[in-house]
Enzyme design. Structure first.
Site, short mmCIF file in Angstrom:
data_model
loop_
_atom_site.label_atom_id
_atom_site.label_comp_id
_atom_site.label_asym_id
_atom_site.label_seq_id
_atom_site.Cartn_x
_atom_site.Cartn_y
_atom_site.Cartn_z
N ASP A 163 -30.83 9.62 -8.15
CA ASP A 163 -30.87 10.10 -6.76
C ASP A 163 -32.06 9.53 -5.98
O ASP A 163 -32.00 9.44 -4.75
CB ASP A 163 -30.96 11.63 -6.73
CG ASP A 163 -29.69 12.31 -7.20
OD1 ASP A 163 -28.67 11.62 -7.37
OD2 ASP A 163 -29.71 13.55 -7.38
N HIS A 215 -27.65 10.28 -15.60
CA HIS A 215 -27.84 10.59 -14.18
C HIS A 215 -29.30 10.96 -13.90
O HIS A 215 -29.87 10.53 -12.89
CB HIS A 215 -26.91 11.72 -13.75
CG HIS A 215 -26.81 11.86 -12.26
ND1 HIS A 215 -26.21 10.90 -11.47
CD2 HIS A 215 -27.25 12.81 -11.42
CE1 HIS A 215 -26.28 11.27 -10.19
NE2 HIS A 215 -26.90 12.43 -10.14
N LYS A 216 -29.86 11.73 -14.79
CA LYS A 216 -31.27 12.13 -14.69
C LYS A 216 -31.84 12.22 -16.11
O LYS A 216 -31.11 12.47 -17.07
CB LYS A 216 -31.43 13.50 -14.01
CG LYS A 216 -30.86 13.58 -12.61
CD LYS A 216 -31.08 14.97 -12.01
CE LYS A 216 -30.45 15.06 -10.62
NZ LYS A 216 -30.71 16.36 -9.97
N TYR A 247 -30.93 15.28 -17.98
CA TYR A 247 -29.51 15.45 -18.30
C TYR A 247 -29.09 14.34 -19.26
O TYR A 247 -28.34 13.44 -18.90
CB TYR A 247 -28.65 15.39 -17.04
CG TYR A 247 -28.84 16.52 -16.07
CD1 TYR A 247 -29.22 17.80 -16.50
CD2 TYR A 247 -28.61 16.34 -14.71
CE1 TYR A 247 -29.38 18.83 -15.60
CE2 TYR A 247 -28.76 17.38 -13.80
CZ TYR A 247 -29.14 18.62 -14.26
OH TYR A 247 -29.30 19.65 -13.37
N ASP A 302 -21.44 10.57 -8.89
CA ASP A 302 -22.43 10.37 -7.83
C ASP A 302 -23.36 9.19 -8.12
O ASP A 302 -23.86 8.53 -7.21
CB ASP A 302 -23.33 11.61 -7.66
CG ASP A 302 -22.63 12.94 -7.86
OD1 ASP A 302 -21.70 13.03 -8.67
OD2 ASP A 302 -23.05 13.92 -7.23
N ARG A 308 -16.93 16.03 -3.21
CA ARG A 308 -17.90 15.03 -2.74
C ARG A 308 -18.24 14.01 -3.82
O ARG A 308 -18.46 12.84 -3.50
CB ARG A 308 -19.17 15.71 -2.22
CG ARG A 308 -20.08 14.72 -1.50
CD ARG A 308 -21.13 15.38 -0.61
NE ARG A 308 -22.05 16.22 -1.32
CZ ARG A 308 -22.27 17.50 -1.02
NH1 ARG A 308 -21.59 18.10 -0.06
NH2 ARG A 308 -23.15 18.20 -1.70
N ILE A 363 -16.25 12.68 -5.99
CA ILE A 363 -15.20 11.65 -5.94
C ILE A 363 -15.42 10.75 -4.73
O ILE A 363 -15.17 9.55 -4.78
CB ILE A 363 -13.80 12.29 -5.90
CG1 ILE A 363 -13.54 13.06 -7.20
CG2 ILE A 363 -12.73 11.23 -5.70
CD1 ILE A 363 -12.22 13.83 -7.22
N GLY A 364 -15.94 11.31 -3.64
CA GLY A 364 -16.19 10.51 -2.44
C GLY A 364 -17.25 9.45 -2.61
O GLY A 364 -17.11 8.34 -2.10
N THR A 397 -24.85 20.28 -5.73
CA THR A 397 -24.42 21.06 -6.89
C THR A 397 -24.45 20.22 -8.16
O THR A 397 -24.27 19.01 -8.11
CB THR A 397 -23.00 21.61 -6.68
OG1 THR A 397 -22.64 22.42 -7.80
CG2 THR A 397 -21.97 20.50 -6.53
#
Length: 377
Positions: free
Chosen positions: A93, A137-138, A141, A148, A218, A220-221, A337
């Site tokens: 992120d 991802h992080k 995690y 995302d 979101r 999936i977006g 989320t």
């Protein structure tokens, strides 16, 4: 709202062109925040997606206020040596806002922006991965790949490859995209689950597949939006381009089957619109409309698919309102989320004018402006 106010609102919504809505969104957030105060207090994708939308709006309008606003935020984060004042270098992120540095470097020639890119993107070479080589991802995690993540790392790395000749990043990020789709795609719906844990140890992971339990809107977006950004900088002859193109097409065509026929919106949990507690969500709708329209513009989808983008765009426009100061308010945005079950996603609060929701909205409006300019309705 009384009848006359509602009528005036409807007339304005019909009259304002897509780029006008993008400008209204930029202006609303600019009025709310001085750039240095954009939350959170670090280099993060919330600011990155909003300002990426603003940069695209700047390219369309030439409004220097947008460029200066972006520059002020970036300059509040990047130190003289190109290091970043405050970020988490083990979270994807906090890589994403680096996409803003390319245009600033191109426009100003300030080497500080190039140094910052070289402080950010090479982190991906030593990023922690699951056994198959997929990015965590992080840091906290372990082994979790989230949809995302492709938006956070893909566009910046591929543009870096093109800009500076660091071509190994083409292969690295194409691999991430293909690995993610391979393991998260549901063959019956064509949709992608929110995440995948190869080790199956996450509390949300299916004990057999390691998959997240739901198709969250979101997440999936972000994935097709990322692919399309990557395609703008990836060589057409790249060995994985055909596979990535097919992935993009399959996903966007699958999404059209889940658009609400009445409102034009997509739902928080995409495939369960019939459940009474599920709800239409604006940020995922904006990302899907943007991706479908952009895929049509770039030749990845036939023109007939643009109808779904226009319907989604209008669905979001129909939800908008203005506050007492006449500033645009974008609602029905799920706050950020993690991965969870159906009840988890449905219980997530909504916000108004939050940065990733506003960013998604601006991305959509700029893309629909391009569609309108080319005469595609």
């Amino acid at each position: 709202m009384n009848y006359s106010e509602s009528g005036a609102r409807t007339k304005m919504q019909e009259a304002l062109p897509p780029i006008g809505w993008a400008e209204k969104a930029c202006e609303a957030l600019m009025a709310k925040y001085e750039p240095e105060q954009l939350p959170p207090d670090r280099f993060h994708y919330h600011q990155g997606v909003f300002l990426s939308g603003m940069e695209k709006c700047w390219r369309e309008t030439g409004n220097p206020a947008y460029f200066e606003y972006i520059k002020r935020w970036v300059d509040s984060q990047i130190l003289a040596d190109g290091s970043i004042k405050k970020h988490k270098p083990d979270e994807l992120d906090d890589i994403q806002p680096g996409v803003l540095l390319f245009n600033l470097y191109e426009q100003t020639g300030d080497e500080r922006y190039k140094k910052a890119l070289y402080n950010l993107v090479p982190l991906l070479k030593s990023w922690k991965t699951n056994p198959s080589g997929g990015f965590w991802h992080k840091e906290h995690y372990p082994n979790q790949m989230w949809l995302d993540g492709l938006y956070m790392a893909g566009p910046i790395a591929v543009q870096f490859a093109k800009t500076f000749g660091e071509t190994e990043y083409y292969d690295l990020l194409a691999y991430q995209a293909i690995l993610m789709e391979k393991h998260t795609k549901d063959p019956s719906t064509g949709l992608l689950y929110h995440g995948w844990d190869e080790t199956k140890t996450a509390d949300w992971a299916d004990p057999v597949t390691g998959l997240a339990p739901e198709f969250w809107g979101r997440a999936i977006g972000w994935y097709p939006v990322a692919l399309l950004e990557m395609f703008e900088h990836m060589p057409e002859e790249h060995k994985d381009k055909a596979a990535l193109t097919a992935i993009l097409q399959d996903l966007l065509v699958a999404l059209t089957k889940y658009q609400d026929a009445a409102s034009g919106l997509w739902y928080q949990v995409v495939d369960k619109a019939d459940r009474p507690d599920n709800w239409p969500e604006n940020s995922c709708t904006a990302l899907y409309a943007h991706a479908i329209a952009k895929a049509v513009r770039l030749g990845y989808l036939d023109d007939e698919y643009l109808q779904y983008a226009w319907k989604g765009y209008q669905g979001v426009i129909d939800t908008l309102r203005f506050d007492d100061n006449g500033r645009l308010v974008i609602g029905q945005i799920c706050i950020g989320t993690g991965i969870g079950d159906y009840a988890h996603y449905i219980a997530r609060p909504t916000s108004e004018n939050d940065l990733h929701g506003a960013g998604a909205f601006i991305l959509m409006c700029v893309e629909m402006s391009l569609a309108k300019r080319s005469g595609q309705r």
